[in-house]
Design a protein around this motif. Structure first.
Motif, PDB file in Angstrom:
ATOM      1  N   VAL A   1       0.862  -1.174   0.000  1.00 43.21           N
ATOM      2  CA  VAL A   1       0.000   0.000   0.000  1.00 43.21           C
ATOM      3  C   VAL A   1       0.906   1.234   0.000  1.00 43.21           C
ATOM      4  O   VAL A   1       2.074   1.147   0.398  1.00 43.21           O
ATOM      5  CB  VAL A   1      -0.962   0.004   1.209  1.00 43.21           C
ATOM      6  N   PRO A   2       0.416   2.386  -0.464  1.00 47.29           N
ATOM      7  CA  PRO A   2       1.281   3.578  -0.538  1.00 47.29           C
ATOM      8  C   PRO A   2       1.892   3.922   0.822  1.00 47.29           C
ATOM      9  O   PRO A   2       1.230   3.791   1.853  1.00 47.29           O
ATOM     10  CB  PRO A   2       0.322   4.683  -1.012  1.00 47.29           C
ATOM     11  N   ASP A   3       3.141   4.367   0.784  1.00 47.98           N
ATOM     12  CA  ASP A   3       3.882   4.804   1.986  1.00 47.98           C
ATOM     13  C   ASP A   3       4.092   3.680   3.003  1.00 47.98           C
ATOM     14  O   ASP A   3       4.172   3.918   4.205  1.00 47.98           O
ATOM     15  CB  ASP A   3       3.166   5.981   2.678  1.00 47.98           C
ATOM     16  N   LEU A   4       4.191   2.464   2.508  1.00 51.36           N
ATOM     17  CA  LEU A   4       4.345   1.309   3.406  1.00 51.36           C
ATOM     18  C   LEU A   4       5.680   1.354   4.143  1.00 51.36           C
ATOM     19  O   LEU A   4       6.727   1.552   3.529  1.00 51.36           O
ATOM     20  CB  LEU A   4       4.246   0.004   2.592  1.00 51.36           C
ATOM     21  N   LEU A   5       5.606   1.140   5.450  1.00 49.42           N
ATOM     22  CA  LEU A   5       6.814   0.961   6.254  1.00 49.42           C
ATOM     23  C   LEU A   5       6.948  -0.526   6.589  1.00 49.42           C
ATOM     24  O   LEU A   5       5.982  -1.281   6.481  1.00 49.42           O
ATOM     25  CB  LEU A   5       6.723   1.788   7.543  1.00 49.42           C
ATOM     26  N   HIS A   6       8.164  -0.915   6.996  1.00 54.80           N
ATOM     27  CA  HIS A   6       8.430  -2.331   7.254  1.00 54.80           C
ATOM     28  C   HIS A   6       8.979  -2.510   8.667  1.00 54.80           C
ATOM     29  O   HIS A   6       9.799  -1.705   9.114  1.00 54.80           O
ATOM     30  CB  HIS A   6       9.439  -2.864   6.239  1.00 54.80           C
ATOM     31  N   ALA A   7       8.539  -3.578   9.317  1.00 53.05           N
ATOM     32  CA  ALA A   7       9.018  -3.837  10.672  1.00 53.05           C
ATOM     33  C   ALA A   7       9.652  -5.220  10.771  1.00 53.05           C
ATOM     34  O   ALA A   7       9.133  -6.195  10.207  1.00 53.05           O
ATOM     35  CB  ALA A   7       7.874  -3.725  11.674  1.00 53.05           C
ATOM     36  N   ALA A   8      10.790  -5.269  11.479  1.00 50.27           N
ATOM     37  CA  ALA A   8      11.415  -6.537  11.852  1.00 50.27           C
ATOM     38  C   ALA A   8      11.388  -6.623  13.371  1.00 50.27           C
ATOM     39  O   ALA A   8      11.370  -5.595  14.047  1.00 50.27           O
ATOM     40  CB  ALA A   8      12.853  -6.602  11.335  1.00 50.27           C
ATOM     41  N   VAL A   9      11.366  -7.847  13.891  1.00 51.52           N
ATOM     42  CA  VAL A   9      11.196  -8.006  15.341  1.00 51.52           C
ATOM     43  C   VAL A   9      12.271  -8.928  15.916  1.00 51.52           C
ATOM     44  O   VAL A   9      12.850  -9.765  15.203  1.00 51.52           O
ATOM     45  CB  VAL A   9       9.809  -8.600  15.687  1.00 51.52           C
ATOM     46  N   THR A  10      12.509  -8.766  17.207  1.00 46.48           N
ATOM     47  CA  THR A  10      13.269  -9.767  17.947  1.00 46.48           C
ATOM     48  C   THR A  10      12.460 -10.083  19.200  1.00 46.48           C
ATOM     49  O   THR A  10      11.906  -9.185  19.827  1.00 46.48           O
ATOM     50  CB  THR A  10      14.701  -9.284  18.285  1.00 46.48           C
ATOM     51  N   MET A  11      12.303 -11.372  19.472  1.00 48.15           N
ATOM     52  CA  MET A  11      11.443 -11.799  20.587  1.00 48.15           C
ATOM     53  C   MET A  11      12.225 -12.672  21.550  1.00 48.15           C
ATOM     54  O   MET A  11      13.207 -13.299  21.169  1.00 48.15           O
ATOM     55  CB  MET A  11      10.245 -12.587  20.042  1.00 48.15           C
ATOM     56  N   SER A  12      11.723 -12.735  22.780  1.00 47.12           N
ATOM     57  CA  SER A  12      12.403 -13.525  23.803  1.00 47.12           C
ATOM     58  C   SER A  12      12.622 -14.956  23.315  1.00 47.12           C
ATOM     59  O   SER A  12      11.671 -15.631  22.928  1.00 47.12           O
ATOM     60  CB  SER A  12      11.558 -13.552  25.075  1.00 47.12           C
ATOM     61  N   PRO A  13      13.865 -15.412  23.330  1.00 49.66           N
ATOM     62  CA  PRO A  13      14.112 -16.783  22.888  1.00 49.66           C
ATOM     63  C   PRO A  13      13.451 -17.811  23.802  1.00 49.66           C
ATOM     64  O   PRO A  13      13.100 -18.900  23.354  1.00 49.66           O
ATOM     65  CB  PRO A  13      15.637 -16.909  22.909  1.00 49.66           C
ATOM     66  N   THR A  14      13.263 -17.471  25.081  1.00 47.05           N
ATOM     67  CA  THR A  14      12.607 -18.399  26.000  1.00 47.05           C
ATOM     68  C   THR A  14      11.135 -18.033  26.115  1.00 47.05           C
ATOM     69  O   THR A  14      10.774 -16.856  26.002  1.00 47.05           O
ATOM     70  CB  THR A  14      13.237 -18.322  27.409  1.00 47.05           C
ATOM     71  N   TYR A  15      10.300 -19.060  26.354  1.00 46.19           N
ATOM     72  CA  TYR A  15       8.872 -18.798  26.542  1.00 46.19           C
ATOM     73  C   TYR A  15       8.675 -17.965  27.806  1.00 46.19           C
ATOM     74  O   TYR A  15       9.110 -18.362  28.889  1.00 46.19           O
ATOM     75  CB  TYR A  15       8.104 -20.112  26.679  1.00 46.19           C
ATOM     76  N   GLY A  16       8.054 -16.813  27.666  1.00 46.99           N
ATOM     77  CA  GLY A  16       7.751 -15.977  28.833  1.00 46.99           C
ATOM     78  C   GLY A  16       8.886 -15.073  29.280  1.00 46.99           C
ATOM     79  O   GLY A  16       8.777 -14.421  30.313  1.00 46.99           O
ATOM     80  N   GLY A  17       9.972 -15.013  28.525  1.00 46.29           N
ATOM     81  CA  GLY A  17      11.061 -14.100  28.868  1.00 46.29           C
ATOM     82  C   GLY A  17      10.736 -12.672  28.448  1.00 46.29           C
ATOM     83  O   GLY A  17       9.751 -12.422  27.750  1.00 46.29           O
ATOM     84  N   THR A  18      11.564 -11.717  28.903  1.00 47.79           N
ATOM     85  CA  THR A  18      11.336 -10.308  28.558  1.00 47.79           C
ATOM     86  C   THR A  18      12.669  -9.641  28.256  1.00 47.79           C
ATOM     87  O   THR A  18      13.715 -10.091  28.744  1.00 47.79           O
ATOM     88  CB  THR A  18      10.690  -9.541  29.741  1.00 47.79           C
TER      89      THR A  18
END
Lengths: 760, 154
Positions: free
Chosen positions: A246-263
C-alpha cells in the motif's frame, strides 16, 4: 467480557427462552446480517454470490485458500448449482459475518465415536450447530471446509439460479419452469438472456423454495477441474500477505524472547534509531495471543529494520521457563503414559481386565516429538491505524480472532477493525493463531496513520511457533491362543493443543473439558476390538502447543498402526490380513485397505533397488476427519544407512469427491508433509528455547527424496468428508512397518532413526 | 547508485550496496513475485536469473549485480518459460503457491540448458527449491511435460 462469551453465558442461564430457541431449526446461512455491497454493475443474489452486468459471477469465499484448493472446489459447488459459466467465475474473500461461521469443524469435533448416531448424540450436534451458527467464528481448518460449505454454498447457487430463471421468465411472460438454465444463459423457445442481462432484475425474483441438484445433474462437481489459482501462482502474480504494497508502506522486523515468557532486560533504542532508514523502535509487551515480549524496529525497508535489530544489543530476562527441556518433558510424558490414570475417551468390555485373561499380552511404548509447521511464507501482517478505523491485511485461518487481536493491539473496538484476508503461503494450523497479528497491531499503533508490514524472519518463525505437542503412549493388546486380539488398551500423554489454543484466542466453548484432539486416532478407529480402553492424560506445560496438520491423528496414527503391526507379527499373521480381520463389519475401511494392498501387489515380493539392495513394504490404515485412508510404503536402506522411500501408494474414501484432481493433490500433499515429519521432523527445547533455526536444522523433504506416489480415490456416493489432513497419519507407520519388514528393527519413536550400525 | 538491467529495462537504485537483491526487488522496486523464505539460500523461494543463471537473491548483495542482467518471475517471457508455466497450470502444480515463483525460475533455467532432463537431472536441478505442500511429483511431471511441449513446437 466479549460479546460471544457473554452470549454463551446467557445461553447457559436463560432456561425457558433457551428451550424455545433450541426447538427452532438452524437459522438460515444464505443472507448475511448486512447485504453485500458489490462494485458498480454487480448485483448480490445472497451472501455468497454477485452477478455482474458483464456476465461475471463473483463467489464470496468464507474459507482461506492456503493450498488446499478450497477456492476451486467451493466455487465448483456454487457454480454447478447455479449453472454458471465456469469461465466467468471468480472468487473474493468474505467479510466477517455469522453466516460464514464454521459449523462442521465444531460439530464433527465433538468427542463422539464416528458411528454413534443416537438421540443424545444427534441432540448435542444439533444444539452445537445452532450455537456455532450464532456465536461461532469463521475458521478454515479441521478438514471441514467442504463439509461446512456443502449445503449453504449449494443452496446459494440453487437460489441464484432460480432467481435468474424467474427474472427471465418475467421478461418473456412465460412460466419459469419452462425456462432452462445452462452455462450462464437462461433460454426459452429459441430466445435467451445471459446472467449479465438478468443481473439487475434477479434480486427482485428471489425464490421462496428451491431444490438442490441430484448427483446425476451435476455438471462440474465430480469432474477433475484445474485450480482457478494456478496461473496467478505460476506467474508470480498471486498476492500473499507478504506481498501487500500500500502507498507509503513501512516495514518492521522483530526480535522476541528466545525463552517462553522471557522479557527484554535492556536494549539500546537510541543506537538503533541512528541506523539508516529507521523510523521507530517499539517495545513489544507480548499478549494473551501468545506473541512473546520483545522489540520491533520500523524502517523504510525490511532489510534496514532487520539490520538495525543488531544495534539494539538486547539482553534478555529468561523468565519462568529458563530450565524447560524437551528431553525432560519426554520423560514426563513417558511416566504419565505408564500410569493407570487418564481420561477414558472410550472404555468397552472391561478391557484392562481382559488383558489379564489373555493368553499373551503385547506391550510397547511409542513417542513423538514437538513439530513446527514451517510454512513457506513466514508470519507477516500489515496494519494501518487511522482515526477512521484499523485496516489489517494478512493471511489467517480465523478472521474473527484476527480482528480481535488487532483490536487488542491497537486499543480500538472490534467494530473499528477491518480484516482483508490474503492468500496464505502455507497454513497447516499455524495461521489459526493470531499472535503475529496482535504484535503487528502494537507496532502499527506506534506510528499512527502509516501502514506497517511486520514480517518475521525464518528464525523468528521457527523459534516462535506453536508446536504440535510431543506425546508418548503405552499400548497393550491381549491375544488369545489363536492369535486374535482380545483387548486393546492405550494410554497416551501429551499437552492438549486445542484447549491451549482456545484459551489463547478466547474460544470459551473448548477452553475446558476433555480435548478430543489429544486422543483422536485411538478410540475412533474402525477396528473391531472385543474390548477397548483408550485413555489420555493431558499435561499442563509451558510449551504453547497448537493444532498441526491432522492434530492428534498425526502421532496417534503412528502409535496405533505401528503397534498393531507388532501385534500382527507376534500373532504370526500377515499385517494386511491381520488388519482386514478386524474390519469385518466395516466394508468402507476394508475396501480402502484392500485397494491399497492390490495396488501395491502386496502378495508379491518388491523389486530390489537398481543397485541390488532389498526393498520391503509396510502398510497402515487410519480414519480421521470422516475419511478413511491407507498407505503402502516401499522402503530400502541405503549403503550409508539412510532410509530411502521409493514408492508410496495412498488410497482414500472421503465420500463424494467434488474435485477429484484437487482431492488427489491433497493426498499427495498430506503424504509428503507426513513423510517429512516421519523422516526428519523434530523441535527440541533446551533451557526454555527452541533449538531449530532454519531449514538446515529443521529439514524439509526435497525433490530428490520425494518418492513416486500412486493415488487412488474410492468411488462413493456418501456425503463428502475431510481431505486436507486424512492423507497424513498412516504415512509414518507405513514407513516404520516397512523398516521392520526389511530389518526386523521396530522403530517406536519419531522421527524414524535407524540404530547406528557400521556401513556395509 | 547501483545500475543493472532488470527484466530487460535499465534500472538504477540508490540503496546500500550490501542490501540483498531480494529486498531491493521486493521493497525498493515493489516486484513481489520473488519470495522470501529463509534468507540463507536454503529454500530457493527467492530464485531469480542472473545473466540467465539461477541464483538465490536473498544471499546476493545488490552490488554484485551491477552491470548484469537480472530476470525475475515478472520478466519471464520466452518460449521455455511459457511452456513451463503452461505445464504448471495444466497439471495444477501449485498448492499454496508461495514457492512456485522460485520453482518456475529453477525449472526454466534447467530446460534452457538440458532439453530433456532425466529424473535424476530434475532432482539435482530442483532439490534446492523447497515446497512444504509437497508439489514435487507434479513439478517433476510438469517439467517433463514442458520439455515434450517444447519439442513438439520445434
Amino acid at each position: 467480557m466479549k460479546r460471544r462469551n457473554f452470549l454463551l453465558a446467557g445461553v447457559g442461564a436463560g432456561g425457558a427462552l433457551f428451550l424455545g430457541w433450541s426447538l427452532l431449526p438452524l437459522r438460515q446461512r444464505l443472507r448475511g446480517s448486512a447485504p453485500l455491497n458489490p462494485a458498480a454493475g454487480g448485483h448480490a443474489l445472497n451472501g455468497w454470490v454477485i452477478v455482474g452486468t458483464d456476465d461475471s459471477v463473483t463467489i464470496v469465499m468464507a474459507k482461506a485458500e492456503m493450498g488446499q484448493g478450497i477456492h476451486t472446489a467451493a466455487a465448483m459447488m456454487l457454480a454447478d448449482e447455479m449453472d454458471a459459466d465456469w469461465a466467468k467465475v471468480r472468487v473474493v474473500p468474505a467479510s466477517i459475518d455469522a453466516i460464514y461461521n464454521n459449523i462442521s469443524a465444531i460439530t464433527e469435533g465433538l468427542p463422539f465415536p464416528p458411528e454413534s448416531n443416537g438421540s443424545v448424540v444427534r441432540g448435542v450436534k444439533w444444539m452445537t450447530a445452532k450455537t456455532m451458527r450464532e456465536f461461532g467464528v469463521m475458521m478454515t481448518g479441521g478438514s471441514s471446509s467442504i463439509r461446512d460449505l456443502w449445503e449453504p454454498m449449494r443452496d446459494a447457487g440453487a437460489t441464484a439460479r432460480e432467481a435468474l430463471r424467474a427474472a427471465a421468465a418475467s421478461q418473456w411472460n412465460v412460466p419459469a419452469d419452462q425456462c432452462t438454465v445452462a452455462k450462464g444463459v437462461v433460454s426459452h423457445a429459441g430466445q435467451s438472456l445471459t446472467f449479465g442481462a438478468l443481473a439487475a432484475l434477479a434480486p427482485s425474483h428471489l425464490p421462496t423454495n428451491f431444490t438442490r441438484k441430484t448427483p446425476a445433474q451435476f455438471t462440474l462437481m465430480g469432474k477433475a477441474m484445474p485450480r482457478i489459482d494456478a496461473e496467478a501462482k505460476s506467474t508470480g502474480r498471486a498476492t500473499f500477505g507478504i506481498d501487500v504494497r500500500v502507498p507509503d508502506l513501512l516495514h518492521a522486523a522483530v526480535t522476541m524472547s528466545p525463552t517462553y515468557g522471557g522479557t527484554p532486560k535492556a536494549f539500546d533504542a537510541a543506537a538503533a534509531k541512528k541506523m539508516p532508514g529507521v523510523v521507530a523502535v517499539v517495545a513489544l509487551p507480548g499478549s494473551r495471543y501468545g506473541d512473546q515480549a520483545g522489540v520491533a524496529i520500523v524502517a523504510n525497508s525490511w532489510w534496514q529494520a532487520k539490520q538495525a535489530l543488531g544495534a539494539l544489543n538486547v539482553t534478555w530476562e529468561p523468565g519462568p521457563n529458563a530450565t524447560l527441556s524437551s528431553v525432560q518433558i519426554q520423560e514426563q510424558l513417558r511416566n504419565a503414559a505408564m500410569t493407570d490414570g487418564g481420561f477414558a475417551f472410550r472404555s468397552e468390555g472391561n478391557a484392562v481386565a481382559a488383558l489379564a485373561g489373555s493368553a499373551k499380552v503385547v506391550e510397547a511404548l511409542y513417542e513423538a516429538p514437538y513439530l513446527a509447521h514451517a510454512t513457506m511464507e513466514p508470519m507477516n501482517c500489515t496494519v494501518q491505524v487511522q482515526q477512521s478505523g484499523v485496516s489489517v491485511w494478512t493471511g489467517t485461518q480465523v478472521p474473527n480472532f484476527a480482528r480481535e487481536a488487532a483490536a487488542l493491539g491497537t486499543n480500538r473496538s472490534v467494530q473499528d477493525v477491518t480484516v482483508h484476508p490474503m492468500l496464505i503461503g502455507g497454513g497447516f494450523g499455524r495461521r489459526l493463531d493470531v499472535d503475529f497479528i496482535a504484535q503487528a497491531a502494537v507496532i502499527a499503533a506506534a506510528v499512527p496513520g502509516k501502514p506497517v508490514q511486520t514480517l518475521w524472519s525464518r528464525e523468528d518463525d521457527m523459534l516462535h511457533g506453536f508446536p504440535r505437542p510431543a506425546a508418548a503412549s503405552r499400548l497393550r493388546a491381549g491375544l488369545d491362543t489363536n492369535g486374535n486380539i482380545t483387548s486393546f488398551v492405550t494410554h497416551s500423554a501429551s499437552q492438549a493443543p486445542f484447549q491451549m489454543y482456545s484459551r489463547r484466542v478466547g474460544f470459551i466453548a473448548t477452553e475446558y473439558g476433555p480435548d478430543r484432539t489429544v486422543a483422536e486416532g485411538t478410540w475412533d478407529q474402525p477396528y473391531e476390538f472385543p474390548a477397548q480402553h483408550a485413555a489420555q492424560t493431558a499435561l499442563e506445560l509451558a510449551v504453547p502447543v497448537a493444532s498441526w496438520r491432522a492434530v492428534g491423528h498425526s502421532h496417534q496414527g503412528f502409535f496405533v498402526e505401528g503397534f498393531l503391526d507388532e501385534v500382527a507379527a507376534v500373532s504370526k499373521t500377515d499385517p494386511y490380513q491381520f488388519r482386514l480381520r478386524l474390519l469385518r463389519n466395516h466394508p468402507r475401511a476394508a475396501s480402502v485397505l484392500t485397494t491399497a494392498a492390490k495396488m501395491a501387489q502386496w502378495q508379491s515380493a518388491p523389486t530390489p533397488t537398481t543397485d541390488g539392495r532389498p526393498v520391503a513394504r509396510g502398510i497402515a490404515l487410519h480414519a480421521s476427519f470422516g475419511t478413511i485412508a491407507a498407505h503402502v510404503a516401499e522402503v530400502s536402506i541405503s549403503n550409508d544407512g539412510k532410509i530411502r522411500v521409493h514408492r508410496i501408494i495412498v488410497v482414500a474414501d472421503c465420500g463424494f469427491v467434488v474435485n477429484p484432481d484437487g482431492a488427489r493433490q491433497q493426498l499427495e500433499s498430506a503424504t509428503l508433509y507426513g513423510l517429512t515429519a516421519a523422516l526428519y521432523g523434530e523441535i527440541t527445547i533446551v533451557n526454555g528455547a527452541v533449538q531449530q533455526r532454519n531449514f538446515d536444522t529443521y529439514k524439509p523433504l526435497r525433490m530428490d527424496e520425494s518418492p513416486v506416489l500412486e493415488v487412488h480415490l474410492v468411488q462413493s456416493a456418501e456425503p463428502p468428508s475431510g481431505l486436507g489432513e486424512p492423507g497424513l497419519p498412516s504415512v509414518a507407520p507405513a514407513v516404520a512397518n516397512a523398516i521392520f519388514a526389511l530389518t526386523g528393527t521396530r522403530l517406536r519413536s519419531l522421527p524414524l532413526r535407524l540404530p547406528r550400525v557400521a556401513a556395509t | 547508485m547501483i545500475a543493472f538491467t532488470l527484466n530487460k529495462q535499465p534500472t538504477s537504485l540508490d540503496i546500500a550496496p550490501d542490501t540483498p537483491l531480494l529486498w531491493a526487488l521486493r521493497d525498493a522496486l515493489n516486484l513481489t513475485g520473488t519470495k522470501f523464505g529463509c534468507g540463507m539460500s536454503l529454500c530457493g523461494a527467492c530464485t531469480v536469473h542472473l545473466d540467465g543463471v539461477p541464483i538465490r537473491s536473498c544471499s546476493t548483495p545488490v552490488s554484485y549485480v551491477e552491470g548484469k542482467q537480472v530476470t525475475t518471475i515478472e520478466g519471464l517471457n520466452d518460449a521455455v518459460a511459457r511452456a513451463v508455466q503452461d505445464a504448471w497450470v495444466e497439471l495444477s502444480v501449485p498448492q499454496c503457491g508461495y514457492c512456485q515463483s522460485g520453482q518456475v525460475m529453477a525449472a526454466t533455467a534447467l530446460l534452457r540448458t538440458v532439453k530433456h532432463p532425466t529424473d535424476d537431472e530434475v532432482s539435482v536441478a530442483m532439490s534446492g527449491n523447497v515446497c512444504r505442500c509437497g508439489a514435487y511429483p507434479r513439478i517433476r511431471a510438469a517439467i517433463h511435460a514442458a520439455a515434450g511441449k517444447l519439442d513438439a513446437n520445434g
